[in-house]
Design a protein around this motif. Structure first.
Motif: not given
Length: 141
Positions: A37-41, A46-51
């Motif tokens: 979960q931390w990695i995804l956060l 770092e890449n806000d708005g990814l699909t």
């Protein structure tokens, strides 16, 4: 050749030890999330708005596990899904204010963990290791 002498085994072993260490620390600190979960956060920060698909690609995880993890992070109010314009089936994943606050709170501790992992290794050695790992990754594609 013994398995302990196979570089891919050593890389995998190192990764598992690092994740176990980090998860124990997360639990000790009462963070309430997993390493995954931390990695995804962090990727989302770092890449806000990814699909969701882009997030799966960046994190090297399958889309189904991404969905489950995002559901948990959404429930904790760390991320939100926003509809992608002109595509009803896709969502962009964004960090919420709570998610940003959470990362800001724990980032100094994470940085200490990272520093511990490379204690006694020079910058030249780290650069060499990075180059070697990138070569191995390229060989495997």
């Amino acid at each position: 050749m013994k398995i302990e002498n196979v570089i891919l085994f050593q890389i995998d072993k190192t990764s598992k030890i690092a994740k176990l260490y980090s998860q124990r620390e997360f639990e000790r600190l009462g963070m309430g999330i997993t390493v995954e979960q931390w990695i995804l956060l962090k990727i989302i920060e770092e890449n806000d708005g990814l699909t969701q698909k882009e997030l799966a690609d960046k994190s090297l995880r399958d889309p189904a596990s991404i969905t489950r993890t995002l559901d948990l992070l959404n429930k904790k109010e760390f991320v939100e899904r926003k509809p992608v314009e002109d595509n009803r089936r896709q969502y962009s994943i964004c960090l919420t204010r709570n998610g940003k606050t959470f990362i800001d709170k724990f980032m100094p501790i994470i940085n200490n963990h990272r520093a511990k992992s490379i204690d006694g290794i020079s910058q030249d050695e780290l650069n060499t290791l990075n180059r070697l790992l990138e070569k191995i990754q390229q060989n495997m594609y």
